[in-house]
Design an enzyme around this catalytic site. Structure first.
Site, mmCIF file in Angstrom:
data_model
loop_
_atom_site.group_PDB
_atom_site.id
_atom_site.type_symbol
_atom_site.label_atom_id
_atom_site.label_comp_id
_atom_site.label_asym_id
_atom_site.label_seq_id
_atom_site.Cartn_x
_atom_site.Cartn_y
_atom_site.Cartn_z
ATOM 1 N N LYS A 196 0.901 -1.354 0.048
ATOM 2 C CA LYS A 196 -0.132 -0.060 -0.154
ATOM 3 C C LYS A 196 0.866 1.229 0.032
ATOM 4 C CE LYS A 196 -2.150 -1.115 3.785
ATOM 5 N NZ LYS A 196 -1.577 -2.205 4.069
ATOM 6 N N ARG A 249 -9.209 0.415 8.723
ATOM 7 C CA ARG A 249 -8.918 -0.778 9.278
ATOM 8 C C ARG A 249 -9.857 -1.837 9.810
ATOM 9 N NH1 ARG A 249 -3.141 0.325 8.736
ATOM 10 N NH2 ARG A 249 -1.784 -1.086 9.506
ATOM 11 N N ARG A 285 11.510 -1.390 11.250
ATOM 12 C CA ARG A 285 10.100 -0.945 12.027
ATOM 13 C C ARG A 285 9.809 -2.244 13.231
ATOM 14 N NH1 ARG A 285 5.195 0.264 8.476
ATOM 15 N NH2 ARG A 285 4.174 -0.659 10.167
ATOM 16 N N ARG A 304 -0.042 -8.907 13.842
ATOM 17 C CA ARG A 304 -0.706 -7.938 12.743
ATOM 18 C C ARG A 304 -1.475 -8.681 11.847
ATOM 19 N NH1 ARG A 304 4.342 -5.232 10.701
ATOM 20 N NH2 ARG A 304 3.029 -3.843 9.651
HETATM 21 P P1 AMP Z 1 0.900 0.588 9.001
HETATM 22 O O1 AMP Z 1 2.054 1.483 8.814
HETATM 23 O O2 AMP Z 1 -0.177 1.130 8.237
HETATM 24 O O3 AMP Z 1 1.443 -0.805 8.752
HETATM 25 O O4 AMP Z 1 0.545 0.983 10.633
HETATM 26 C C1 AMP Z 1 1.202 0.607 11.616
HETATM 27 C C2 AMP Z 1 0.542 0.430 12.824
HETATM 28 O O5 AMP Z 1 -0.132 1.679 13.185
HETATM 29 C C3 AMP Z 1 -0.394 -0.638 12.885
HETATM 30 O O6 AMP Z 1 -0.139 -1.903 13.161
HETATM 31 C C4 AMP Z 1 -1.500 0.164 13.857
HETATM 32 O O7 AMP Z 1 -0.981 -0.310 15.291
HETATM 33 C C5 AMP Z 1 -1.542 1.586 13.813
HETATM 34 N N1 AMP Z 1 -2.437 2.080 12.678
HETATM 35 C C6 AMP Z 1 -2.311 2.318 11.520
HETATM 36 N N2 AMP Z 1 -3.306 2.701 10.913
HETATM 37 C C7 AMP Z 1 -4.271 2.341 11.802
HETATM 38 C C8 AMP Z 1 -5.846 2.520 11.949
HETATM 39 N N3 AMP Z 1 -6.570 2.870 10.812
HETATM 40 N N4 AMP Z 1 -6.565 1.990 12.932
HETATM 41 C C9 AMP Z 1 -5.799 1.735 14.131
HETATM 42 N N5 AMP Z 1 -4.682 1.737 14.004
HETATM 43 C C10 AMP Z 1 -4.005 1.951 13.207
#
Ligand code: AMP
Length: 221
Positions: free
Chosen positions: A13, A88, A160, A171
């Site tokens: 993404k 999400r 990360r 996740r």
């Molecule tokens: P990402 O970079 O999109 O993989 O997001 C990293 C982390 O941020 C996720 O594992 C969640 O802990 C948090 N996160 C990101 N977007 C959301 C969302 N829309 N709702 C809740 N938590 C989020």
């Protein structure tokens, strides 16, 4: 134009959103990036979100909703945006519809980047991120020219903390349970385009670009 990118962690993404946002001149809004910035700046939101993120859990809906509403209200988002990492879960999808309704906006495209679990695990476990500009690299598939150094800005790359094996597993569980139903939510609304994203990023981008051209008369990509 408003675009939503769906898919499991590691489906690509962020990679697609970065290129598409340049091509289409739309703002890239990554809720994960905004949250990581808040954690690193130790803001009140960051302090509240940190524990959830480290566990690989979702940050509570209300916190993320408010954060997104603020971001969408900024002037650069007026001409449109690409959402990466939101919604999400179905509750967030409903909240987004309401948020956009109030601004007389709509979602034009939802692209579901469909990746197999083997590819996802391989991508996430080798992912390296630039500590300054956020550019992504991969230990094997896309190594930086200089070890652990960003090709773009020369800053240090890091893994990360939620890309460690145990957290990846968590996740993925959350994705299957909470995020996968969002695919059906948009399918019912006839906004969903499914794209196989096991392939190279350039091929995935070509497919997305073609779908936009074919389905949006006024759009030159
Ligand atoms: P990402 O970079 O999109 O993989 O997001 C990293 C982390 O941020 C996720 O594992 C969640 O802990 C948090 N996160 C990101 N977007 C959301 C969302 N829309 N709702 C809740 N938590 C989020």
């Amino acid at each position: 134009m408003q675009i939503v990118l769906l898919g499991a962690p590691g489906a690509g993404k962020g990679t697609q959103a970065k290129v598409l946002s340049k091509r289409l001149n739309l703002v890239h809004i990554s809720t994960g990036d905004i949250l990581r910035q808040n954690v690193s700046d130790k803001t009140e939101l960051g302090v509240q979100a940190k524990g959830f993120m480290e566990k690989g859990a979702l940050v509570p809906d209300e916190l993320v909703k408010q954060m997104l509403a603020n971001r969408i209200d900024e002037p650069d988002a007026e001409k449109g945006f690409i959402l990466d990492g939101y919604p999400r879960n179905v509750k967030q999808a409903q909240a987004l519809d309401k948020m956009l309704d109030e601004k007389n906006m709509d979602i034009d495209f939802v692209f579901y980047l469909d990746s197999s679990e083997a590819v996802i695990i391989q991508r996430l476990s080798g992912r390296l991120v630039c500590s300054l500009c956020g550019e992504n690299f991969h230990i094997k598939n896309m190594p930086p020219k200089v070890v652990m150094t960003c090709d773009n800005c020369g800053s240090r790359l890091y893994q990360r903390s939620d890309d460690k094996a145990e957290t990846i597993k968590r996740r993925m569980e959350i994705y299957r349970q909470d995020s996968a139903p969002v695919i059906d939510y948009y399918r019912h609304k006839k906004k969903l385009f499914q794209v196989d994203s096991d392939e190279d990023a350039e091929l995935v981008l070509d497919k997305i670009t073609r779908l936009i051209q074919e389905n949006h008369d006024s759009c030159k990509v």
